[in-house]
Enzyme design. Structure first.
Site, PDB file in Angstrom:
ATOM      1  N   ASP A  16       0.843  -1.196   0.000  1.00 37.13           N
ATOM      2  CA  ASP A  16       0.000   0.000   0.000  1.00 37.13           C
ATOM      3  C   ASP A  16       0.880   1.250   0.000  1.00 37.13           C
ATOM      4  OD1 ASP A  16      -1.984  -1.792   0.214  1.00 37.13           O
ATOM      5  OD2 ASP A  16      -2.742  -1.108   2.166  1.00 37.13           O
ATOM      6  N   PHE A  37       2.202   1.921  -3.352  1.00 36.36           N
ATOM      7  CA  PHE A  37       1.109   2.411  -4.198  1.00 36.36           C
ATOM      8  C   PHE A  37       0.873   3.901  -3.935  1.00 36.36           C
ATOM      9  CE2 PHE A  37      -3.297   3.340  -5.191  1.00 36.36           C
ATOM     10  CZ  PHE A  37      -3.425   2.798  -6.468  1.00 36.36           C
ATOM     11  N   ASP A  38       0.819   4.246  -2.653  1.00 29.09           N
ATOM     12  CA  ASP A  38       0.596   5.651  -2.297  1.00 29.09           C
ATOM     13  C   ASP A  38       1.707   6.548  -2.837  1.00 29.09           C
ATOM     14  OD1 ASP A  38      -1.708   4.957  -1.066  1.00 29.09           O
ATOM     15  OD2 ASP A  38      -0.893   4.959   0.972  1.00 29.09           O
ATOM     16  N   SER A  68     -36.234  -3.321 -12.465  1.00 30.49           N
ATOM     17  CA  SER A  68     -35.817  -4.159 -11.357  1.00 30.49           C
ATOM     18  C   SER A  68     -36.058  -5.613 -11.770  1.00 30.49           C
ATOM     19  CB  SER A  68     -36.646  -3.771 -10.143  1.00 30.49           C
ATOM     20  OG  SER A  68     -36.185  -4.472  -9.043  1.00 30.49           O
ATOM     21  N   LEU A  69     -35.942  -6.541 -10.850  1.00 27.65           N
ATOM     22  CA  LEU A  69     -36.148  -7.948 -11.204  1.00 27.65           C
ATOM     23  C   LEU A  69     -37.296  -8.528 -10.401  1.00 27.65           C
ATOM     24  CD1 LEU A  69     -32.471  -9.251 -11.151  1.00 27.65           C
ATOM     25  CD2 LEU A  69     -33.889  -8.870 -13.160  1.00 27.65           C
ATOM     26  N   GLU A 114     -25.884 -15.867 -12.035  1.00 25.19           N
ATOM     27  CA  GLU A 114     -24.983 -14.857 -11.460  1.00 25.19           C
ATOM     28  C   GLU A 114     -25.319 -14.696  -9.993  1.00 25.19           C
ATOM     29  OE1 GLU A 114     -25.393 -11.057 -13.459  1.00 25.19           O
ATOM     30  OE2 GLU A 114     -25.713 -12.101 -15.350  1.00 25.19           O
ATOM     31  N   LYS A 134     -26.467 -12.412  -6.882  1.00 26.49           N
ATOM     32  CA  LYS A 134     -27.229 -11.175  -6.715  1.00 26.49           C
ATOM     33  C   LYS A 134     -26.517 -10.353  -5.654  1.00 26.49           C
ATOM     34  CE  LYS A 134     -31.842  -9.650  -5.399  1.00 26.49           C
ATOM     35  NZ  LYS A 134     -31.588  -8.257  -5.677  1.00 26.49           N
ATOM     36  N   ASP A 138     -25.933  -7.325  -3.152  1.00 24.49           N
ATOM     37  CA  ASP A 138     -26.857  -6.515  -2.376  1.00 24.49           C
ATOM     38  C   ASP A 138     -26.285  -5.111  -2.215  1.00 24.49           C
ATOM     39  OD1 ASP A 138     -29.124  -5.995  -1.048  1.00 24.49           O
ATOM     40  OD2 ASP A 138     -28.534  -6.954   0.832  1.00 24.49           O
ATOM     41  N   ARG A 181     -30.305   4.727  -9.902  1.00 28.07           N
ATOM     42  CA  ARG A 181     -31.509   4.306 -10.589  1.00 28.07           C
ATOM     43  C   ARG A 181     -32.631   5.331 -10.436  1.00 28.07           C
ATOM     44  NH1 ARG A 181     -33.641  -1.218 -10.461  1.00 28.07           N
ATOM     45  NH2 ARG A 181     -33.074  -1.286  -8.271  1.00 28.07           N
ATOM     46  N   GLU A 222     -23.869  -2.801  -9.705  1.00 31.50           N
ATOM     47  CA  GLU A 222     -24.257  -2.502  -8.336  1.00 31.50           C
ATOM     48  C   GLU A 222     -23.052  -1.963  -7.572  1.00 31.50           C
ATOM     49  OE1 GLU A 222     -27.377  -3.571  -8.261  1.00 31.50           O
ATOM     50  OE2 GLU A 222     -27.961  -3.712  -6.155  1.00 31.50           O
ATOM     51  N   TYR A 227     -22.793  -6.019 -14.259  1.00 34.75           N
ATOM     52  CA  TYR A 227     -23.538  -7.206 -14.687  1.00 34.75           C
ATOM     53  C   TYR A 227     -24.360  -6.987 -15.968  1.00 34.75           C
ATOM     54  CZ  TYR A 227     -26.961  -4.938 -11.541  1.00 34.75           C
ATOM     55  OH  TYR A 227     -27.771  -4.045 -10.903  1.00 34.75           O
ATOM     56  N   LYS A 268     -30.476 -15.327 -15.889  1.00 33.19           N
ATOM     57  CA  LYS A 268     -30.795 -14.535 -17.081  1.00 33.19           C
ATOM     58  C   LYS A 268     -30.703 -15.409 -18.321  1.00 33.19           C
ATOM     59  CE  LYS A 268     -28.698 -10.413 -15.102  1.00 33.19           C
ATOM     60  NZ  LYS A 268     -27.503  -9.575 -15.070  1.00 33.19           N
ATOM     61  N   LYS A 327     -34.127 -15.419  -4.232  1.00 37.14           N
ATOM     62  CA  LYS A 327     -33.566 -14.932  -2.963  1.00 37.14           C
ATOM     63  C   LYS A 327     -33.528 -16.064  -1.947  1.00 37.14           C
ATOM     64  CE  LYS A 327     -34.848 -10.181  -2.622  1.00 37.14           C
ATOM     65  NZ  LYS A 327     -34.585  -9.136  -1.654  1.00 37.14           N
ATOM     66  N   CYS A 351     -33.962   3.899  36.247  1.00 42.61           N
ATOM     67  CA  CYS A 351     -32.975   4.001  35.173  1.00 42.61           C
ATOM     68  C   CYS A 351     -31.716   3.219  35.552  1.00 42.61           C
ATOM     69  CB  CYS A 351     -32.624   5.466  34.925  1.00 42.61           C
ATOM     70  SG  CYS A 351     -31.246   5.672  33.792  1.00 42.61           S
ATOM     71  N   CYS A 396     -28.851   5.979  36.209  1.00 50.85           N
ATOM     72  CA  CYS A 396     -28.847   6.970  37.287  1.00 50.85           C
ATOM     73  C   CYS A 396     -29.846   6.657  38.403  1.00 50.85           C
ATOM     74  CB  CYS A 396     -29.131   8.362  36.724  1.00 50.85           C
ATOM     75  SG  CYS A 396     -30.802   8.538  36.087  1.00 50.85           S
ATOM     76  N   CYS A 438     -36.094   7.791  30.787  1.00 49.46           N
ATOM     77  CA  CYS A 438     -35.513   8.293  32.030  1.00 49.46           C
ATOM     78  C   CYS A 438     -35.672   9.815  31.977  1.00 49.46           C
ATOM     79  CB  CYS A 438     -34.035   7.926  32.096  1.00 49.46           C
ATOM     80  SG  CYS A 438     -33.149   8.880  33.341  1.00 49.46           S
ATOM     81  N   CYS A 461     -28.451  12.280  34.209  1.00 45.05           N
ATOM     82  CA  CYS A 461     -28.241  10.858  33.897  1.00 45.05           C
ATOM     83  C   CYS A 461     -26.956  10.668  33.079  1.00 45.05           C
ATOM     84  CB  CYS A 461     -29.441  10.325  33.124  1.00 45.05           C
ATOM     85  SG  CYS A 461     -29.232   8.625  32.576  1.00 45.05           S
TER      86      CYS A 461
END
Ligand code: IVH
Length: 674
Positions: free
Chosen positions: A35, A38-39, A84-85, A118, A120, A122, A141, A184, A234, A297, A321, A415, A418, A433, A439
């Site tokens: 890293d 890379f930086d 959508s699906l 494929e 899905k 999220d 979207r 996504e 996708y 699909k 799902k 509580c 307190c 409370c 408190c």
């Protein structure tokens, strides 16, 4: 060694090198350099570009670090609606889908049917537009027809190529000037947890999807860059001679440098598809990101158009799902947490159990209505569930397995922090409370909220430190923070001179935050960030706000009677004048700054057309507002019209604008632009 290359060459080579390592890291997950190295490459590029600003281009990896502030994201129309699906939870329905598609294909005289399986993902769907190989625009979207142009934020995502050069150079020379890639944006579980860590309860994101949605809408693209999001592709469209097989398109996306996850497979029989679903039911928990199902699909893209779509989803695809994951465990105890507003939340302590890839030992029970609804008692055997959310919930008890030592869960009288007697206001589901001034749990909650990222962003002020400050009586409200002395801090556990100085420095820095952030930081009930913004615009100072009547408050956009009442209650607390004094002497931003009061130039150079009736402005007022901000108001639509503001019953002008592809906005969006 002296670099004899021309700066163009040196810059170009560095860019390629950086994108190459970027790809190895994020797409291949096989980094070849550290890293740190890379930086260093990136720093070198930034330095060179600073010397030669004329050589900076939009596809330079230096553009990924962000830094632009966007107040409002303009809306854009999608080339074609983002559908959508259709979802299903049953294998029978997957079979129905398979057979339905087969029948439709047979009608077309097509007998072989291949299906691509494929994962899905999220996350949040976005569409990317590439023009001549360069990332041109990226949008959410939205409502499917129109989304928000969030290009500045998407640019920061490492797996979104800024340039598709290999493809344009070798694969399909000159074939398509514009291609669209959909996919996504998501957050990996690990990055999500890091983001949530240290956030006060009310600011925590419920799941990686929410965190992603929130992050994509941030105004500060540098902050977006820090959130480390991924884009998975996708879908691709727009190549003239592109393959007519979806599977090949996915492979092409891989070659172009997109991240696809590479878990897609091609099947020519239903059984293969079912096996794919079953294979991933368990395997998905080992992935570094969340998947809630699989997407199936039809491979032959030529048939997509023929199969068509319903109002919401295409007929050539379906999402399966996985059912929510459940586990059985024992409820050992219930503890009561006190929030910053005094709300008591019952939290279940569970026998640790493995669920959906992690060990669960706690879960919220929300409130006493929920406990009653579940009919749950201490020591009960319970079923917990995780469905997309990261935090599991108790969904039911197993009454037949209730042990003889089961004990009813009784609301606490006092509580836990307190000892004050709790109250339950009529018509509310929670206990409170009422000791808001004394408190410790409430004070701690308020201070943590005040210091949280979207408020005053005092990052060195963690949970353990605030806990000590409150317990030792060093602070009673967030205003006291600004009067802490180094020796007081130094003496606390796990603090030293250095940490103490860091805390003081961070407090000092927080004085530069905006008035709007301060309003949010106050922690007024029901006043979130959006409401704080509205209030900061309607009332130019805390003094003006606290003098506002309930009726006047209710005239502010988005402020209803409940919020108005809560603001009045907040400022009528006996402790308020004292707190305000502390904020004032600490030099915090108690009013909008000069520059903010000036009128912006948001309509500079734009021609604006109004059509239809607006709810909140008459035409005259609306036109004035545009003129004051540098715009022009026109009476008829042409290709050159910048924006059409469409109110109720807009007629032919709106139609014409739609036809010409002129940007159309609603009254709400117009207001936001103001
Ligand atoms: S295809 C026209 N493929 O899930 C169909 N969508 O519940 C376009 N999603 O709207 C979508 N993974 O936001 C497709 N492999 C995948 C996906 C995927 C996740 C999202 C997408 C979609 C939603 C439907």
């Amino acid at each position: 060694m002296i670099d004899t290359r021309r700066p163009e060459e040196a810059i170009e080579q560095l860019r390629r090198e950086i994108e190459h390592h970027n790809h190895l890291y994020y797409v291949e997950a096989k980094p070849e350099i550290s890293d740190y190295d890379f930086d260093r490459l990136l720093e070198k590029l930034v330095a060179l570009e600073r010397q030669h600003p004329e050589l900076v281009t939009s596809d330079s990896p230096s553009q990924r670090v962000g830094g632009t502030i966007t107040k409002e994201f303009p809306s854009v129309r999608h080339r074609e609606p983002m559908l959508s699906l259709a979802n299903t939870y049953s294998l029978e329905e997957v079979e129905d889908f398979y057979n339905r598609v087969r029948k439709l294909l047979l009608l077309e005289g097509v007998s072989d049917q291949e299906i691509v399986g494929e994962l899905k993902f999220d996350g949040v769907a976005v569409s990317l537009l590439y023009r001549d190989g360069l990332l041109h625009q990226g949008a959410t979207r939205g409502d499917g027809v129109q989304g928000d142009d969030i290009t500045v934020n998407l640019r920061t995502i490492p797996t979104i190529p800024l340039r598709l050069d290999s493809f344009f150079a070798r694969e399909l020379q000159g074939s398509a000037r514009e291609i669209e890639v959909r996919g996504e944006v998501f957050m990996r579980k690990e990055d999500f947890e890091r983001l949530n860590d240290g956030r006060p309860d009310e600011d925590r994101f419920a799941n990686p999807r929410n965190a992603t949605a929130g992050s994509l809408k941030l105004q500060d693209s540098a902050e977006v860059a820090r959130r480390r999001m991924y884009f998975v592709a996708y879908y691709m469209k727009g190549l003239e001679d592109e393959s007519t097989a979806h599977f090949r398109r996915l492979e092409l996306l891989d070659k172009l440098g997109f991240f696809t996850g590479r878990h897609y497979r091609l099947y020519s029989e239903l059984q293969g598809v079912i096996d794919f679903i079953e294979e991933w039911a368990e395997k998905r928990w080992k992935l570094p990101y969340e998947t809630d199902g699989v997407v199936l699909k039809l491979n032959d893209v030529r048939q997509w158009g023929k199969l068509g779509a319903t109002a919401k989803s295409p007929r050539w695809a379906i999402a399966y799902k996985y059912p929510a994951q459940q586990a059985k465990t024992v409820l050992h105890d219930v503890v009561f947490q006190v929030g910053r507003l005094g709300t008591i939340t019952p939290v279940a302590e569970l026998e640790p159990v493995r669920l959906a890839g992690s060990t669960v030992s706690r879960s919220t029970l929300h409130n006493f209505d929920e406990i009653e609804r579940l009919g749950v008692m201490l020591h009960d055997r319970v079923i917990i569930e995780k469905s997309g959310e990261v935090i599991p919930k108790v969904v039911r008890i197993l009454p037949d397995e209730r042990p003889s030592d089961a004990v009813p869960i009784v609301p606490p009288m006092r509580c836990p922090s307190c000892g004050t007697t709790l109250v339950r206001p009529e018509n509310e589901v929670s206990y409170y409370c009422p000791n808001d001034q004394g408190c410790p749990a409430q004070i701690k909650g308020r201070v943590l909220h005040f210091a949280s990222r979207n408020a005053m962003d005092i990052q060195t002020l963690g949970d353990a430190l605030v806990e000590q400050l409150v317990a030792k009586g060093l602070i009673r409200d967030p205003g006291d923070l600004y009067f802490l002395q180094e020796p007081q801090l130094e003496k606390l556990d796990r603090m030293g001179a250095k940490s103490a100085q860091n805390v003081l420095r961070a407090l000092e820095k927080s004085r530069e935050k905006s008035y709007e952030q301060l309003l949010f930081a106050l922690g007024i009930r029901h006043v979130g960030r959006a409401t704080a913004r509205e209030l900061s615009q309607a009332y130019q100072s805390v003094d003006a706000l606290r003098k506002a009547s309930e009726e006047h408050l209710a005239t502010v956009p988005d402020i209803g009677p409940v919020v108005a009442r809560s603001i009045i209650d907040y400022f009528s607390k006996p402790s308020w004048p004292d707190f305000l004094e502390k904020l004032r002497s600490a030099g915090l931003p108690l009013c909008a700054s000069e520059s903010k009061e000036q009128i912006n130039r948001n309509f500079e150079g734009l021609s604006v057309l109004f059509t239809g009736a607006l709810d909140r402005y008459d035409r005259q007022k609306a036109s004035e507002l545009v003129l004051e901000r540098g715009g022009r108001v026109v009476g008829s639509v042409s290709k050159k019209t910048g924006i059409v503001v469409a109110g109720h019953d807009a007629g032919s002008k709106l139609d014409k604008a739609l036809k010409l592809g002129v940007r159309i906005i609603s009254e709400g969006e117009f207001e936001a632009m103001l």
